[in-house]
Design a protein around this motif. Structure first.
Motif, short mmCIF file in Angstrom:
data_model
loop_
_atom_site.label_atom_id
_atom_site.label_comp_id
_atom_site.label_asym_id
_atom_site.label_seq_id
_atom_site.Cartn_x
_atom_site.Cartn_y
_atom_site.Cartn_z
N ASP A 1 0.85 -1.18 0.00
CA ASP A 1 0.00 0.00 0.00
C ASP A 1 0.89 1.23 0.00
O ASP A 1 2.02 1.18 0.49
CB ASP A 1 -0.91 0.01 1.24
CG ASP A 1 -2.12 0.91 1.05
OD1 ASP A 1 -3.21 0.37 0.80
OD2 ASP A 1 -1.98 2.14 1.15
N LEU B 1 0.47 3.77 1.80
CA LEU B 1 0.61 4.20 3.19
C LEU B 1 1.58 3.26 3.90
O LEU B 1 1.31 2.06 4.02
CB LEU B 1 -0.75 4.18 3.89
CG LEU B 1 -1.81 5.11 3.30
CD1 LEU B 1 -3.15 4.90 4.00
CD2 LEU B 1 -1.37 6.56 3.39
N PRO B 2 2.71 3.77 4.38
CA PRO B 2 3.75 2.92 4.97
C PRO B 2 3.25 2.03 6.12
O PRO B 2 3.70 0.91 6.26
CB PRO B 2 4.80 3.92 5.47
CG PRO B 2 4.56 5.16 4.69
CD PRO B 2 3.09 5.19 4.36
N GLU B 3 2.32 2.53 6.90
CA GLU B 3 1.83 1.75 8.04
C GLU B 3 1.00 0.53 7.62
O GLU B 3 0.78 -0.39 8.41
CB GLU B 3 1.04 2.62 9.03
CG GLU B 3 -0.23 3.23 8.47
CD GLU B 3 -0.04 4.59 7.80
OE1 GLU B 3 -1.06 5.28 7.63
OE2 GLU B 3 1.09 4.95 7.44
N LEU B 4 0.53 0.50 6.37
CA LEU B 4 -0.24 -0.64 5.86
C LEU B 4 0.60 -1.57 4.98
O LEU B 4 0.18 -2.66 4.64
CB LEU B 4 -1.44 -0.14 5.04
CG LEU B 4 -2.42 0.78 5.78
CD1 LEU B 4 -3.49 1.28 4.83
CD2 LEU B 4 -3.02 0.09 6.98
N ASN B 5 1.79 -1.12 4.64
CA ASN B 5 2.65 -1.79 3.68
C ASN B 5 3.58 -2.76 4.40
O ASN B 5 4.19 -2.41 5.40
CB ASN B 5 3.46 -0.70 2.97
CG ASN B 5 4.22 -1.19 1.79
OD1 ASN B 5 4.11 -2.33 1.39
ND2 ASN B 5 5.02 -0.31 1.22
N GLU B 6 3.73 -3.99 3.87
CA GLU B 6 4.66 -4.94 4.48
C GLU B 6 5.93 -5.14 3.66
O GLU B 6 6.82 -5.86 4.06
CB GLU B 6 3.99 -6.28 4.77
CG GLU B 6 3.66 -7.12 3.58
CD GLU B 6 3.00 -8.44 3.95
OE1 GLU B 6 2.62 -8.66 5.12
OE2 GLU B 6 2.86 -9.27 3.05
#
Length: 137
Positions: A26, A28-33
């Motif tokens: 994603d 958005l970094p907080e949703l990205n793995e």
């Protein structure tokens, strides 16, 4: 053994459902793995209600990169019809209008996808969304 890139994964619902075969990406970094989707190995890309946030150049650039990395990829795309039923459902769910930042209409998204890709299959989900299966020509 199929690896799926969930492009625009949001809260990661696909991974919750299918498990470790899904790679969440994603903006958005907080949703990205993963740091960069281009460095991953995958067989299928799922982009569910993502491309309406792209402009024409961004969508064409994405398809160019995707074809360069994985020319035999299957691309599954969910595209909201953005009609009155969608607005009623959003109102009942007490959510803001999810499509207020639309840059590409559903029709235009499909046109651009068809420029480089062959439509294999299409299905409708509750008159609110169409799901397409594409492959590069």
């Amino acid at each position: 053994n199929v690896k799926i890139l969930d492009f625009g994964c949001g809260l990661g619902k696909l991974k919750q459902f299918l498990g470790q075969k899904v790679i969440n990406y994603d903006i958005l970094p907080e949703l990205n793995e993963v740091g960069n989707w281009k460095n991953q190995k995958f067989d299928v890309v799922v982009a569910n209600e993502v491309f309406y946030l792209f402009n024409e150049k961004q969508l064409r650039d994405f398809l160019f990169e995707l074809q360069k990395i994985a020319p035999k990829i299957e691309l599954i795309v969910g595209i909201s019809k953005q009609r009155i039923l969608n607005k009623i459902a959003a109102f009942l769910a007490r959510e803001k209008d999810a499509h207020e930042n639309t840059l590409l209409s559903p029709h235009r998204q499909i046109e651009i996808l068809k420029e480089k890709m062959q439509l294999i299959k299409k299905t409708s989900v509750f008159f609110m969304c169409d799901v397409f299966l594409f492959k590069f020509r």
